[in-house]
Design a protein around this motif. Sequence first.
Motif, PDB file in Angstrom:
ATOM      1  N   TYR A   7       9.250  25.373 -15.536  1.00  0.00           N
ATOM      2  CA  TYR A   7       7.774  25.531 -14.803  1.00  0.00           C
ATOM      3  C   TYR A   7       7.996  24.784 -14.298  1.00  0.00           C
ATOM      4  O   TYR A   7       7.842  22.916 -14.861  1.00  0.00           O
ATOM      5  CB  TYR A   7       7.079  25.945 -15.854  1.00  0.00           C
ATOM      6  N   PRO A   8       7.855  24.709 -12.483  1.00  0.00           N
ATOM      7  CA  PRO A   8       7.411  23.459 -12.258  1.00  0.00           C
ATOM      8  C   PRO A   8       5.635  22.562 -12.540  1.00  0.00           C
ATOM      9  O   PRO A   8       6.549  21.558 -11.844  1.00  0.00           O
ATOM     10  CB  PRO A   8       7.156  24.015 -10.657  1.00  0.00           C
ATOM     11  N   GLU A   9       5.107  23.607 -12.886  1.00  0.00           N
ATOM     12  CA  GLU A   9       4.343  22.526 -12.375  1.00  0.00           C
ATOM     13  C   GLU A   9       3.191  21.528 -13.840  1.00  0.00           C
ATOM     14  O   GLU A   9       4.036  22.299 -15.259  1.00  0.00           O
ATOM     15  CB  GLU A   9       2.103  23.242 -11.822  1.00  0.00           C
ATOM     16  N   ASN A  10       2.501  20.713 -13.867  1.00  0.00           N
ATOM     17  CA  ASN A  10       2.589  19.609 -15.209  1.00  0.00           C
ATOM     18  C   ASN A  10       0.941  21.414 -16.318  1.00  0.00           C
ATOM     19  O   ASN A  10       0.384  21.183 -15.612  1.00  0.00           O
ATOM     20  CB  ASN A  10       1.599  19.012 -15.272  1.00  0.00           C
ATOM     21  N   PRO A  11       2.472  21.578 -16.990  1.00  0.00           N
ATOM     22  CA  PRO A  11       1.576  22.764 -17.911  1.00  0.00           C
ATOM     23  C   PRO A  11       0.212  22.073 -19.042  1.00  0.00           C
ATOM     24  O   PRO A  11      -0.446  22.849 -19.314  1.00  0.00           O
ATOM     25  CB  PRO A  11       2.289  22.497 -19.166  1.00  0.00           C
ATOM     26  N   LEU A  13      -2.243  20.636 -17.205  1.00  0.00           N
ATOM     27  CA  LEU A  13      -3.285  20.378 -16.062  1.00  0.00           C
ATOM     28  C   LEU A  13      -4.199  21.587 -16.560  1.00  0.00           C
ATOM     29  O   LEU A  13      -3.758  22.690 -15.991  1.00  0.00           O
ATOM     30  CB  LEU A  13      -2.800  19.911 -15.008  1.00  0.00           C
ATOM     31  N   LYS A  14      -4.444  21.917 -17.886  1.00  0.00           N
ATOM     32  CA  LYS A  14      -5.304  23.539 -18.268  1.00  0.00           C
ATOM     33  C   LYS A  14      -6.231  23.960 -17.406  1.00  0.00           C
ATOM     34  O   LYS A  14      -6.363  24.668 -17.301  1.00  0.00           O
ATOM     35  CB  LYS A  14      -5.761  23.195 -19.333  1.00  0.00           C
ATOM     36  N   THR A  15      -7.384  22.986 -16.374  1.00  0.00           N
ATOM     37  CA  THR A  15      -8.714  23.730 -15.237  1.00  0.00           C
ATOM     38  C   THR A  15      -7.497  24.764 -14.544  1.00  0.00           C
ATOM     39  O   THR A  15      -8.219  25.076 -14.135  1.00  0.00           O
ATOM     40  CB  THR A  15      -9.332  22.430 -14.856  1.00  0.00           C
ATOM     41  N   GLN A  16      -5.690  24.995 -14.229  1.00  0.00           N
ATOM     42  CA  GLN A  16      -5.561  25.904 -13.622  1.00  0.00           C
ATOM     43  C   GLN A  16      -5.066  26.678 -14.582  1.00  0.00           C
ATOM     44  O   GLN A  16      -4.334  27.119 -15.469  1.00  0.00           O
ATOM     45  CB  GLN A  16      -4.651  25.317 -13.198  1.00  0.00           C
ATOM     46  N   GLY A  17      -5.253  27.699 -14.337  1.00  0.00           N
ATOM     47  CA  GLY A  17      -4.940  29.690 -14.968  1.00  0.00           C
ATOM     48  C   GLY A  17      -3.256  29.333 -15.034  1.00  0.00           C
ATOM     49  O   GLY A  17      -2.829  29.667 -16.223  1.00  0.00           O
ATOM     50  N   ASN A  18      -2.694  28.986 -14.159  1.00  0.00           N
ATOM     51  CA  ASN A  18      -1.135  29.095 -14.669  1.00  0.00           C
ATOM     52  C   ASN A  18      -0.884  28.422 -15.629  1.00  0.00           C
ATOM     53  O   ASN A  18       0.138  28.277 -16.442  1.00  0.00           O
ATOM     54  CB  ASN A  18      -0.721  28.762 -12.972  1.00  0.00           C
ATOM     55  N   ASN A  19      -0.943  27.342 -15.682  1.00  0.00           N
ATOM     56  CA  ASN A  19      -0.711  25.945 -16.443  1.00  0.00           C
ATOM     57  C   ASN A  19      -0.822  26.290 -18.038  1.00  0.00           C
ATOM     58  O   ASN A  19      -0.486  25.969 -18.713  1.00  0.00           O
ATOM     59  CB  ASN A  19      -1.069  24.236 -15.684  1.00  0.00           C
ATOM     60  N   ALA A  20      -1.959  26.829 -17.781  1.00  0.00           N
ATOM     61  CA  ALA A  20      -2.760  28.091 -19.266  1.00  0.00           C
ATOM     62  C   ALA A  20      -2.168  28.452 -19.689  1.00  0.00           C
ATOM     63  O   ALA A  20      -1.710  28.337 -20.885  1.00  0.00           O
ATOM     64  CB  ALA A  20      -3.970  27.943 -18.873  1.00  0.00           C
ATOM     65  N   ALA A  22       1.813  28.866 -19.123  1.00  0.00           N
ATOM     66  CA  ALA A  22       2.824  28.147 -19.157  1.00  0.00           C
ATOM     67  C   ALA A  22       2.619  27.283 -20.940  1.00  0.00           C
ATOM     68  O   ALA A  22       3.354  27.616 -21.581  1.00  0.00           O
ATOM     69  CB  ALA A  22       3.063  27.372 -18.413  1.00  0.00           C
ATOM     70  N   LEU A  23       1.470  27.033 -20.489  1.00  0.00           N
ATOM     71  CA  LEU A  23       1.359  26.177 -22.531  1.00  0.00           C
ATOM     72  C   LEU A  23       1.171  27.215 -23.542  1.00  0.00           C
ATOM     73  O   LEU A  23       1.247  26.936 -24.185  1.00  0.00           O
ATOM     74  CB  LEU A  23      -0.091  25.293 -21.677  1.00  0.00           C
ATOM     75  N   LEU A  38      12.300  21.769 -21.581  1.00  0.00           N
ATOM     76  CA  LEU A  38      11.576  22.107 -20.213  1.00  0.00           C
ATOM     77  C   LEU A  38      11.726  21.127 -18.938  1.00  0.00           C
ATOM     78  O   LEU A  38      12.340  20.323 -19.371  1.00  0.00           O
ATOM     79  CB  LEU A  38      10.532  21.425 -20.575  1.00  0.00           C
ATOM     80  N   VAL A  39      11.663  22.192 -17.631  1.00  0.00           N
ATOM     81  CA  VAL A  39      12.494  21.285 -16.630  1.00  0.00           C
ATOM     82  C   VAL A  39      11.853  21.696 -15.684  1.00  0.00           C
ATOM     83  O   VAL A  39      10.578  22.807 -15.506  1.00  0.00           O
ATOM     84  CB  VAL A  39      13.559  22.376 -16.027  1.00  0.00           C
ATOM     85  N   GLY A  40      10.776  21.044 -15.380  1.00  0.00           N
ATOM     86  CA  GLY A  40      10.021  20.658 -14.138  1.00  0.00           C
ATOM     87  C   GLY A  40       9.753  20.082 -13.065  1.00  0.00           C
ATOM     88  O   GLY A  40      11.166  20.148 -12.745  1.00  0.00           O
ATOM     89  N   VAL A  41       9.420  20.076 -11.974  1.00  0.00           N
ATOM     90  CA  VAL A  41       8.947  19.142 -10.098  1.00  0.00           C
ATOM     91  C   VAL A  41       7.958  17.877 -10.493  1.00  0.00           C
ATOM     92  O   VAL A  41       7.282  18.199 -10.974  1.00  0.00           O
ATOM     93  CB  VAL A  41       9.046  20.194  -9.238  1.00  0.00           C
ATOM     94  N   THR A  42       8.704  16.736 -10.390  1.00  0.00           N
ATOM     95  CA  THR A  42       8.296  15.796  -9.731  1.00  0.00           C
ATOM     96  C   THR A  42       7.378  15.712  -8.917  1.00  0.00           C
ATOM     97  O   THR A  42       7.269  16.509  -7.612  1.00  0.00           O
ATOM     98  CB  THR A  42       9.365  14.680  -9.633  1.00  0.00           C
ATOM     99  N   THR A  43       5.697  15.413  -9.417  1.00  0.00           N
ATOM    100  CA  THR A  43       4.925  15.076  -8.398  1.00  0.00           C
ATOM    101  C   THR A  43       4.237  13.653  -9.043  1.00  0.00           C
ATOM    102  O   THR A  43       4.494  13.124 -10.493  1.00  0.00           O
ATOM    103  CB  THR A  43       3.812  16.234  -8.358  1.00  0.00           C
ATOM    104  N   ASP A  44       3.161  13.487  -8.948  1.00  0.00           N
ATOM    105  CA  ASP A  44       2.165  12.251  -8.797  1.00  0.00           C
ATOM    106  C   ASP A  44       1.294  12.707 -10.018  1.00  0.00           C
ATOM    107  O   ASP A  44       1.143  11.562 -10.997  1.00  0.00           O
ATOM    108  CB  ASP A  44       1.439  11.991  -7.938  1.00  0.00           C
TER     109      ASP A  44
END
Length: 378
Positions: A7-11, A13-20, A22-23, A38-44
Amino acid sequence: MRVLYFYPENPLLKTQGNNARALALLEYFKNRNTEVDLVGVTTDVYTEKELNKLKEEELISKGYLLPIFIRKKNKLKYFFYQSLPNRISRNISLFDRTRIGHYETFTSILKANQYDIIVISYVYWSKLVKNRPDIKNTKLIIDTHDFLTSQFQNKKKFKLGRFFQKEIEILSDFDKILVISPEEKYIFSQFIDKEIALVTHSLPQKSDLRAEKKYDIIYVASENEHNTKSAKWFFDHVYPLLSKSLKIAVVGKITKFIDDYPNVEKISFIENLDDAYSQSRIAICPMLSGTGIKIKVIEALSLGLPVVCNERGVDGLVNKSHNGCLVSNDPNQFADYINKLLTDSDFYRKISSEANSYFSAHHSLEATYSLLDKVFEL
C-alpha cells in the motif's frame, strides 16, 4: 500464512478515505493473527518512524519503503528508463506509478522472504508483481480501490476502449480481485473470469459514542480534484442558504481550499476523527464527481450520524435508500435537508436509526470480516 501487503501511502493518515481502508485491512489481519509485512513508498510523511509505529501497534511484522524518485532531479534517467520505453511499447503511463528503483527494491524484499499471498493496492502498482517466475506459487490479490478508467476520462489522449481494455488486462493477471463497491463488481465481472470479491469498508459500530455537541455540521475531505470542486459547490451554492448561527467543522486537507468564514472551523489534521464526529450532529458529503465508495460517509454512519450528500455520495453503498443518507444535487434541497435534520427531532431520529441499521448489516466488522475470511481462506 504470511502476507505481503503493498500500500503506497501512510495508512496512519486517517483523514483520507483510502488510508482508512488500508488501515482497516491491517486491523483485520491483526484480529486474525495473520503475519503481515507492509511495503510503502517513501515520502515526507511516510518514513521509518511511521513503520515503527505500525509495528508498535502490532499491525505489521516487517515494514519496507520503496525509494522516493524525484523526476526533476533525474530527467535523463526518467526519459530513457521510463518515458521512452512507454512510448515505444505504447504503454499507458497513467496506469504505471512504479519508478526507477521500485522494482529492484521490491525484488530484494521477495528474495529475503517467502509469502503465501501478495496483496497489491491499485492497478497503478501491478508492475511490481508482473511476470515474476519467483512467485509462481504465491497467490496474487489486487485491491482495486477504484475504477481507474473513469478517473482518467478527463485526461489528455483519453480513449475509453483503450483505457478500459488496459485496466481489464491488468486485473486479469491476478488470482483474485477485491472491489469496494457493487458497481465495480458488476463492471469487472462482465469481462474478467476470475474471482471478484466485494469487500466494502468496515468499522466498529460506534453509535453509542457520546460527546457534547460542538458542531452542527461536519465535513471531512482530502484535497483531490473531486473534493475541491465539490467543496466549492457547497460553499458557493449551499452555504449562503444556511443560517450563520450553525457551527461547521471542516476536517482534512480540503481546508487549504476553503475561505475563512465566521462560523466555520478548519481543522487540517486531527489524531482521532471519532472525536470530531461524536461532537457533531450531522455530516455532509458534497460530491459531484468521482467513483467508488466514500469512506467519509461510512465513518459518519458508524456513529449513527445522518448524512446529507449529492448523488455521488451514495456510490458504492449496497442500498441507495433508507441508509441514513439524504440525497440531492439541488442546492436548495440540500440546504433544506440540513435544516430539517437540525430542527425536526423526530425526523432526525428516523434517519439516524436508518443509518445504524444499514451500517450494522453491511459495514460492521462482523459483516465484513466474514467476507474477508473467504477471500483469504481463513
